[in-house]
Design a protein around this motif. Structure first.
Motif, short mmCIF file in Angstrom:
data_model
loop_
_atom_site.label_atom_id
_atom_site.label_comp_id
_atom_site.label_asym_id
_atom_site.label_seq_id
_atom_site.Cartn_x
_atom_site.Cartn_y
_atom_site.Cartn_z
N PHE A 183 73.80 20.13 -104.01
CA PHE A 183 74.30 20.86 -102.85
C PHE A 183 75.80 21.11 -102.98
N LEU A 184 76.55 20.10 -103.40
CA LEU A 184 78.00 20.24 -103.55
C LEU A 184 78.34 21.23 -104.66
N ARG A 185 77.64 21.16 -105.77
CA ARG A 185 77.90 22.10 -106.86
C ARG A 185 77.64 23.54 -106.40
N TYR A 186 76.59 23.74 -105.60
CA TYR A 186 76.22 25.07 -105.15
C TYR A 186 77.20 25.62 -104.12
N THR A 187 77.66 24.78 -103.21
CA THR A 187 78.52 25.26 -102.12
C THR A 187 80.00 25.19 -102.45
#
Length: 364
Positions: A183-187
């Protein structure tokens, strides 16, 4: 357009969820299932060929696409077989259990030019897409930091029914944090380095029950993450979004994205800023709730997979991208054990080049 013929490898908890969504979907035809418990699974799905061996299922059913929901340690083996047969696939997370396996899988995918999607389903939430858009559109200015929590209390039965969860690899880092890392990598952007610490003092199992991670992002943002499966709180993505019936809904935000011109909570999408863009700590900070609709992420993921297989959309997460999430998650566990800061950039390059060592630790 003709329906896409699809098979499923693995009919466990997540495999059955995929099967249910496929059978409800108008654009897919379920043509085969592979599971070691072929008799029991066949009784659940009359009319669908169920075979014990996934290779036999591929030979008999000849699906155009496959969903791989098998145990992690055979993800790469099955993905490689699909790639060699020219079968596009959606693979459940983690993409593989080791980085060496991820390199081997990536090589076969490239050689055979098959389309892939990794099943980090949170990328398909509308709230997730919204927060990514707000961050990338600089709604809160330059992203300075992100602070996040995943804390829930796993009951004793959770460990009794699967004793391996009390051993290294069965803790919140490799079981729960991998979702949050993706999630962090994507956002937020690519994670380039991690440091971490962990503790097992609540349960005294050989595996951690609590961990804290410091993450450095490519754009200069700094992130902190607290994870525990031995603490009672309303702050998990599952509770905040309401994505699963087994997690009672809280609606509380477990993420805070902090920027030079404001901040943003997730999943509530509360936007904090100062009037007239006047960044001054003497001025009041006011809130506004932004909006995103709710969709079933597994249905949205299946819609996207359909478009990937048809060639009308680029994959939201290829095998290579899924391997980067695995790299970052394994590094958090390693950093907690060694007390070292770990730079990830060379590891990303090694997996992409297919040159990662076979001695890499495993994910669970």
């Amino acid at each position: 357009m003709a329906n896409i013929s699809i098979g499923v490898v693995g009919a466990g908890l997540i495999g059955r969820k995929h099967i249910m969504k496929i059978r409800e979907h108008p654009d897919f035809d379920l043509v085969g299932i592979a599971d070691v418990n072929s008799e029991g699974v066949s009784a659940q799905y009359p009319g669908v060929p169920v075979l014990r061996d996934y290779r036999e299922m591929l030979d008999v059913a000849r699906p155009q696409a496959v969903i791989i929901a098998s145990p992690n340690q055979i993800h790469a083996e099955i993905g490689i077989e699909c790639a060699r047969r020219g079968v596009d696939f959606l693979m459940e997370k983690p993409v593989t259990d080791t980085l060496a396996a991820a390199s081997a899988l990536l090589g076969e995918v490239r050689r055979n030019n098959v389309r892939t999607l990794v099943g980090h389903h949170r990328r398909h939430h509308e709230q997730v897409k919204a927060v990514r858009r707000y961050i990338h559109d600089n709604v809160i200015g330059n992203l300075v930091g992100v602070s996040a929590i995943w804390a829930a209390y796993k009951p004793d039965k959770y460990f009794e029914i699967a004793p391996w969860r009390t051993q290294p690899g069965g803790g919140p880092i490799l079981i729960n944090l991998i979702h949050e890392i993706d999630f962090l990598r994507y956002t937020t952007g690519e994670i380039v380095a991690v440091s971490a610490t962990s503790s097992n003092r609540q349960r005294n199992f050989p595996v951690e029950d609590t961990a804290g991670a410091l993450m450095e992002f490519e754009g200069g943002c700094i992130g902190t993450f607290f994870a525990s499966d031995s603490a009672v709180s309303p702050w998990t993505t599952e509770q905040g979004v309401g994505e699963a019936a087994e997690f009672p809904f809280s609606g509380e935000s477990s993420y805070r994205f902090i920027g030079s011109q404001g901040s943003l909570e997730f999943p509530s999408l509360v936007h904090w800023s100062q009037a007239d863009g006047d960044q001054n700590w003497n001025k009041p900070v006011i809130s506004q709730r932004l909006f995103a609709s709710f969709v079933d992420p597994y249905v949205a993921q299946l819609d996207h997979f359909r478009d990937v297989v048809c060639g009308t959309e680029q994959s939201l997460q290829t095998v290579e991208d899924g391997a980067r999430t695995l790299i970052a998650t394994l590094a958090v566990a390693e950093a907690a054990q060694t007390a070292n800061r770990i730079d990830l950039r060379e590891r990303y390059e090694a997996v992409a080049a297919g040159s990662h060592s076979n001695t890499t630790r495993k994910a669970s």
